[in-house]
Design an enzyme around this catalytic site. Sequence first.
Site, short mmCIF file in Angstrom:
data_model
loop_
_atom_site.label_atom_id
_atom_site.label_comp_id
_atom_site.label_asym_id
_atom_site.label_seq_id
_atom_site.Cartn_x
_atom_site.Cartn_y
_atom_site.Cartn_z
N SER A 144 -4.35 16.36 -14.75
CA SER A 144 -4.45 16.97 -13.42
C SER A 144 -3.80 18.34 -13.44
CB SER A 144 -3.70 16.09 -12.41
OG SER A 144 -3.54 16.76 -11.18
N TYR A 158 3.89 11.71 -10.05
CA TYR A 158 2.48 11.88 -10.44
C TYR A 158 2.33 13.08 -11.40
CZ TYR A 158 -2.56 12.70 -10.03
OH TYR A 158 -3.89 12.89 -10.31
N1 LIG Z 1 -9.44 13.22 -7.18
C1 LIG Z 1 -8.66 14.20 -7.56
O1 LIG Z 1 -8.47 15.20 -6.86
C2 LIG Z 1 -8.00 14.16 -8.91
C3 LIG Z 1 -7.40 15.33 -9.38
C4 LIG Z 1 -6.78 15.33 -10.61
C5 LIG Z 1 -6.79 14.17 -11.38
N2 LIG Z 1 -7.37 13.04 -10.91
C6 LIG Z 1 -7.34 11.83 -11.74
O2 LIG Z 1 -8.63 11.29 -11.87
C7 LIG Z 1 -8.54 9.89 -12.11
C8 LIG Z 1 -9.46 9.16 -11.14
O3 LIG Z 1 -8.97 9.36 -9.83
P1 LIG Z 1 -9.88 9.28 -8.53
O4 LIG Z 1 -9.65 10.51 -7.77
O5 LIG Z 1 -11.24 8.89 -8.90
O6 LIG Z 1 -9.13 8.09 -7.75
P2 LIG Z 1 -9.68 6.76 -7.08
O7 LIG Z 1 -10.93 7.03 -6.34
O8 LIG Z 1 -8.51 6.20 -6.35
O9 LIG Z 1 -10.05 5.83 -8.33
C9 LIG Z 1 -9.05 5.34 -9.18
C10 LIG Z 1 -9.67 4.39 -10.18
O10 LIG Z 1 -8.63 3.93 -11.07
C11 LIG Z 1 -8.70 2.53 -11.18
N3 LIG Z 1 -7.38 1.95 -11.39
C12 LIG Z 1 -6.24 2.18 -10.71
N4 LIG Z 1 -5.26 1.39 -11.19
C13 LIG Z 1 -5.80 0.64 -12.19
C14 LIG Z 1 -5.31 -0.37 -13.04
N5 LIG Z 1 -4.03 -0.80 -12.99
N6 LIG Z 1 -6.14 -0.90 -13.96
C15 LIG Z 1 -7.42 -0.50 -14.03
N7 LIG Z 1 -7.96 0.44 -13.25
C16 LIG Z 1 -7.15 0.99 -12.33
C17 LIG Z 1 -9.30 2.05 -9.85
O11 LIG Z 1 -10.00 0.82 -10.05
P3 LIG Z 1 -9.54 -0.62 -9.54
O12 LIG Z 1 -8.67 -0.43 -8.33
O13 LIG Z 1 -10.83 -1.31 -9.25
O14 LIG Z 1 -8.81 -1.20 -10.71
C18 LIG Z 1 -10.28 3.17 -9.54
O15 LIG Z 1 -11.52 2.90 -10.14
C19 LIG Z 1 -7.06 9.53 -11.94
O16 LIG Z 1 -6.45 9.45 -13.22
C20 LIG Z 1 -6.50 10.70 -11.16
O17 LIG Z 1 -5.12 10.88 -11.36
C21 LIG Z 1 -7.98 13.00 -9.68
#
Ligand SMILES: NC(=O)c1ccc[n+]([C@@H]2O[C@H](COP(=O)([O-])OP(=O)(O)OC[C@H]3O[C@@H](n4cnc5c(N)ncnc54)[C@H](OP(=O)(O)O)[C@@H]3O)[C@@H](O)[C@H]2O)c1
Length: 251
Positions: A144, A158
């Site tokens: 990130s 985070y």
């Molecule tokens: N969106 C942004 O702005 C942004 C920016 C920078 C980085 N990121 C990174 O991108 C990645 C995806 O984030 P997102 O924005 O798509 O968030 P999201 O919509 O909340 O999705 C998070 C995903 O992670 C899975 N997850 C969480 N805890 C888990 C666990 N213990 N075991 C297995 N799976 C788990 C969830 O699946 P289940 O709950 O079904 O397990 C879900 O599919 C993350 O690493 C986040 O830090 C996001």
Amino acid sequence: MPNPVRQRIFISGASAGLGEGMARRFAAMGRDLALAARRTDRLQALQKELLAAHPDIRVMTSAMDVDDPDSVATVLPELADRLGGLDRVIVNAGIGKGASIGTGKAWANRATLLTNVLGSHAQCEAAMELFRAQGAGHLVLISSVASIRGMRGTRTAYGASKAALNSLAEGIRSDVYGSHIKVSAILPGYIETDINVGRRGLFTVGLDKGVQALVDVIEREPARGYVPEWPWRPVSRLLRVLPLPVVRRFT
Ligand SMILES: NC(=O)c1ccc[n+]([C@@H]2O[C@H](COP(=O)([O-])OP(=O)(O)OC[C@H]3O[C@@H](n4cnc5c(N)ncnc54)[C@H](OP(=O)(O)O)[C@@H]3O)[C@@H](O)[C@H]2O)c1
């Protein structure tokens, strides 16, 4: 030389947000998918949707909790076996809970560090074991822009968790440098998903635009990529050198 087509792709956290979005994009590109998360009902619905839209690809799903290293060490190789190997592993599962350090919410900061650091580490171990045996593969860690400088308030743990991923990615890259194993740390900016509900960061983009930019960067296989490249590559450069009293206004 152009990058090889990474046909068999594993994505963790594929039940929502960026993981689900990447699955849709890669499926439309004809790639075979191994999708993991805890919410299997959502994974199965996605599998059904992708196979209906793209009958020529293969889509495998499995329950996996990245907080449990045994689950990761079992599920990732099982999915690889079902696809006959993996060409790319996208370490994407992550959470964004947190509170200012020392304000009585240690549990939230610990949960974020556990899932994001140790959960990603477990996936790297399993992926690299496979890639070393195959002699090739592309390991992608979803970091990130919050990793560039220390973040305050809800994002301190985070940001620290994502800085650990940058270091993990570079260390692994250094370990296998010059081989057919590639390693990328990808730093998205703010993309509208569940992780950001209720807080709109600087330069937030919608899910479709964010996922398209994310897939484009992953396909280029850089050591470090920003999503979207504009404005995050120059902004990141600036953030690195600005003094903390200035940076803390934006982070
Ligand atoms: N969106 C942004 O702005 C942004 C920016 C920078 C980085 N990121 C990174 O991108 C990645 C995806 O984030 P997102 O924005 O798509 O968030 P999201 O919509 O909340 O999705 C998070 C995903 O992670 C899975 N997850 C969480 N805890 C888990 C666990 N213990 N075991 C297995 N799976 C788990 C969830 O699946 P289940 O709950 O079904 O397990 C879900 O599919 C993350 O690493 C986040 O830090 C996001």
